[in-house]
Design a protein around this motif. Structure first.
Motif, short mmCIF file in Angstrom:
data_model
loop_
_atom_site.label_atom_id
_atom_site.label_comp_id
_atom_site.label_asym_id
_atom_site.label_seq_id
_atom_site.Cartn_x
_atom_site.Cartn_y
_atom_site.Cartn_z
N ASP A 20 0.87 -1.19 0.00
CA ASP A 20 0.00 0.00 0.00
C ASP A 20 0.90 1.23 0.00
N ALA A 21 1.44 1.56 -1.17
CA ALA A 21 2.51 2.56 -1.24
C ALA A 21 2.04 3.96 -0.90
N SER A 22 0.82 4.33 -1.28
CA SER A 22 0.33 5.68 -0.95
C SER A 22 0.23 5.87 0.55
N TYR A 24 2.06 4.39 2.84
CA TYR A 24 3.41 4.54 3.38
C TYR A 24 4.03 5.87 3.00
N LEU A 25 3.69 6.39 1.84
CA LEU A 25 4.25 7.68 1.42
C LEU A 25 3.85 8.77 2.42
N TYR A 26 2.57 8.80 2.79
CA TYR A 26 2.13 9.79 3.78
C TYR A 26 2.77 9.53 5.14
N ARG A 27 2.83 8.27 5.54
CA ARG A 27 3.39 7.95 6.85
C ARG A 27 4.86 8.33 6.92
N ILE A 65 5.03 -9.36 -6.67
CA ILE A 65 4.87 -8.16 -5.85
C ILE A 65 4.18 -7.08 -6.67
N GLY A 66 3.29 -6.37 -6.01
CA GLY A 66 2.65 -5.21 -6.63
C GLY A 66 2.79 -4.01 -5.70
N VAL A 67 3.36 -2.93 -6.20
CA VAL A 67 3.47 -1.69 -5.43
C VAL A 67 2.35 -0.78 -5.93
N VAL A 68 1.36 -0.57 -5.07
CA VAL A 68 0.10 0.01 -5.50
C VAL A 68 -0.03 1.44 -4.97
N PHE A 69 -0.29 2.37 -5.88
CA PHE A 69 -0.50 3.77 -5.54
C PHE A 69 -1.93 4.18 -5.88
N ASP A 70 -2.43 5.16 -5.14
CA ASP A 70 -3.70 5.79 -5.52
C ASP A 70 -3.49 6.56 -6.82
N ALA A 71 -4.46 6.47 -7.72
CA ALA A 71 -4.42 7.27 -8.95
C ALA A 71 -4.96 8.67 -8.66
N ARG A 72 -4.60 9.60 -9.50
CA ARG A 72 -5.14 10.96 -9.37
C ARG A 72 -6.62 10.96 -9.73
N GLY A 73 -7.36 11.94 -9.22
CA GLY A 73 -8.74 12.12 -9.61
C GLY A 73 -9.71 11.43 -8.69
N PRO A 74 -11.01 11.65 -8.92
CA PRO A 74 -12.05 11.11 -8.04
C PRO A 74 -12.21 9.60 -8.22
N GLU A 117 -7.42 4.18 -12.25
CA GLU A 117 -8.30 5.33 -12.11
C GLU A 117 -9.68 4.89 -11.64
N GLY A 118 -10.29 5.74 -10.83
CA GLY A 118 -11.66 5.51 -10.39
C GLY A 118 -11.80 4.67 -9.14
N VAL A 119 -10.69 4.06 -8.68
CA VAL A 119 -10.71 3.29 -7.43
C VAL A 119 -9.48 3.68 -6.63
N GLU A 120 -9.45 3.21 -5.39
CA GLU A 120 -8.30 3.49 -4.54
C GLU A 120 -7.34 2.30 -4.54
N ALA A 121 -6.16 2.55 -4.01
CA ALA A 121 -5.16 1.48 -3.92
C ALA A 121 -5.71 0.29 -3.14
N ASP A 122 -6.52 0.56 -2.11
CA ASP A 122 -7.11 -0.52 -1.31
C ASP A 122 -7.91 -1.49 -2.18
#
Length: 550
Positions: A20-22, A24-27, A65-74, A117-122
């Motif tokens: 869940d890379a996004s 960890y980025l904030y943390r 392994i998958g390093v997953v980030f949130d995409a930009r946008g809603p 896009e359109g979903v979160e990393a979760d």
């Protein structure tokens, strides 16, 4: 614990690791000091996530392994609830500027990077974990997000590298009070201020868990809401309409359409030249040295000496236990134009600190530690403290012999308590860092080494332990104390070679450092040693006058 989990726990390669890379980025952004390269480009959060990824790769050796980030946008949740995450401020500029460099690092490491896009990393992680479960593969999800606990089952385990915790089915129950299957209901009742998910006011984790264990699930709680007494029951009945929405917002999707399948998540070979370029640009010098060594082993030549301020190269550290070795080092100190000096003591409080040893460095990578008071059972014979100080006194008290230290005022206090007046305090790396950029973060040696040199030094906890059982330095075995103490002097010298040329180029900063900060060191040390006389009656009168004026 399943057979798959057992294999992972005992060191076999992990079938699937999802990061869940996004999160960890904030943390990392909030947990680490605000590091930056010499151009002022923020690097701290990217550095923290990079270290976390490398730790995961070392410890779990994932087959996929998958390093997953949130995409930009809603996302679809914004469509469900216009106020979703409305409380969150925009990503700070000094964090957003690190996203692309981190993406570049992940790809150069050969790791699959996913953004949908359109979903979160979760949701991406939930979908892949469910695919893996259907294929009979165990998944380790690296995250600090409590929402992910809903995914835990016999095939899914959570790890949090920030806290070194692992959550399986029983771990979720111990932490949240409910099993993974009830986490969504728990979150719906509690709500989430960070995501702005509406819940039931006055209902926290304990109350929500109590209800779920008593009634079974959220639907049962809704059906029997009239039976729940007190103010919290009233709050529940007043906010029943929040629960369906909260449950939908908190539910991690497991049916996202993905371009990547499980077999697309096998890690590739790192792109070493690309990594070297990125590490050089970001000034991650320790990582750069490692890549250059790999390139040298691979190609027979490094193509780059990496001879910069942070390059540790060969380290020649010596623990001095006899007079002959001390004589050799005394001559090195006499011949040096400037040497780094540090003390090791029994306490950070200089008023009661006892000298345990001294260390020096004359060139980067060349340092020594002279122990004089390690007294643990079985400690080797050491030189007499008074004898060592007597031989060092002509050097330490000579104002013409330049010394550099990290927080030299402390060292001068310690020496003064042992009858030595430290003179020739030419440079102090803590003050150099403060003058160069007072707002850069902490100015302790470990922080400076990471920020300026890209070095992760041996920490005091590494050699002395933590908490109530932490040793004082006189109890630390010389096998580990020697390298720790010598490294302190070595890194101090390297920090001086990093900061001083930069300060010299800026006349205003050099003036502050040379004419104000450094001359104040012995003055403040003398004031602290002697104390300050306070006229209590005059202070009382002034306090009264100020109060009347205000």
């Amino acid at each position: 614990m399943s057979d798959d989990q057992s294999r992972t726990a005992h060191g076999a390669p992990c079938p699937l690791m999802l990061v869940d890379a996004s999160s960890y980025l904030y943390r990392a952004y909030h947990a680490l000091p605000p590091l930056a390269n010499s151009k002022g480009q923020p690097t701290g959060a990217a550095y923290g996530v990079l270290n976390m990824l490398q730790k995961l790769l070392r410890e779990y050796r994932p087959e996929r392994i998958g390093v997953v980030f949130d995409a930009r946008g809603p996302t679809f949740r914004d469509a469900l609830f216009e106020q979703y995450k409305a409380n969150r401020p925009p990503m700070p500029d000094d964090l957003s500027s690190q996203v692309q460099p981190l993406h570049d690092l992940v790809r150069a490491l050969g790791l699959p990077l996913l953004q949908v896009e359109g979903v979160e990393a979760d949701d991406v992680i939930g979908t892949l974990a469910r695919q893996a479960a259907r294929a009979g593969l165990h998944t380790v999800i690296s995250t600090g997000d409590k929402d992910m606990a809903q995914l835990v089952d016999d095939h899914v385990t959570l790890v949090n590298t920030m806290s070194d915790t692992v959550l399986d089915h029983d771990g979720v129950i111990n932490k949240f009070g409910v099993p993974p299957a009830r986490i969504i209901d728990l979150l719906a009742l509690m709500g989430d201020t960070s995501d702005n998910i509406p819940g039931v006011p006055k209902v926290g984790q304990k109350t929500a868990a109590k209800w779920l264990n008593e009634y079974g699930d959220l639907d049962a709680i809704i059906r029997q809401a009239d039976d729940i007494k007190g103010k919290v029951g009233e709050s529940l009945r007043e906010h029943l309409e929040n629960l369906a929405l909260g449950r939908e917002l908190a539910t991690i999707r497991q049916d996202v359409t993905l371009d990547e399948g499980l077999d697309d998540l096998r890690p590739g070979e790192p792109d070493l030249p690309a990594l070297a370029g990125l590490y050089r640009e970001l000034e991650f010098n320790r990582h750069l040295r490692e890549v250059l060594r790999e390139l040298e082993d691979k190609d027979g030549a490094s193509g780059d000496s990496a001879a910069d301020d942070g390059d540790q190269g060969e380290r020649n550290y010596q623990t001095v236990l006899d007079q002959q070795a001390l004589d050799t080092w005394l001559q090195k100190l006499r011949d040096a134009e400037l040497f780094s000096f540090d003390t090791e003591t029994t306490s950070l409080a200089y008023t009661r600190a006892e000298l345990v040893g001294v260390s020096f460095a004359v060139q980067p990578g060349e340092a020594a530690y002279v122990p004089v008071a390690h007294d643990y059972p079985g400690a080797p014979d050491q030189l007499d403290r008074e004898q060592v100080l007597g031989q060092l006194r002509p050097l330490l008290e000579d104002a013409a012999r330049a010394k550099v230290g990290q927080h030299l005022k402390y060292d001068s206090h310690v020496l003064q308590r042992h009858g030595v007046t430290l003179r020739g305090m030419a440079h102090d790396t803590m003050l150099q860092s403060y003058v160069f950029n007072s707002a850069a973060g902490r100015h302790d040696m470990d922080s400076l080494a990471a920020r300026a040199l890209g070095i992760s030094p041996i920490t005091f906890e590494d050699v002395a332990g933590k908490g109530a059982k932490q040793l004082t330095f006189n109890q630390v075995p010389l096998e580990t104390a020697g390298d720790y103490a010598a490294e302190d002097a070595d890194i101090t010298l390297r920090l001086h070679r990093y900061f001083w040329p930069r300060l010299e180029k800026i006349d205003s900063l050099r003036s502050i450092y040379e004419q104000i900060e450094m001359p104040l060191v012995p003055v403040l040390a003398a004031m602290e040693a002697r104390g300050v006389l306070v006229d209590r009656e005059m202070l009382r009168r002034q306090s009264g006058e100020l109060a009347r004026s205000m």
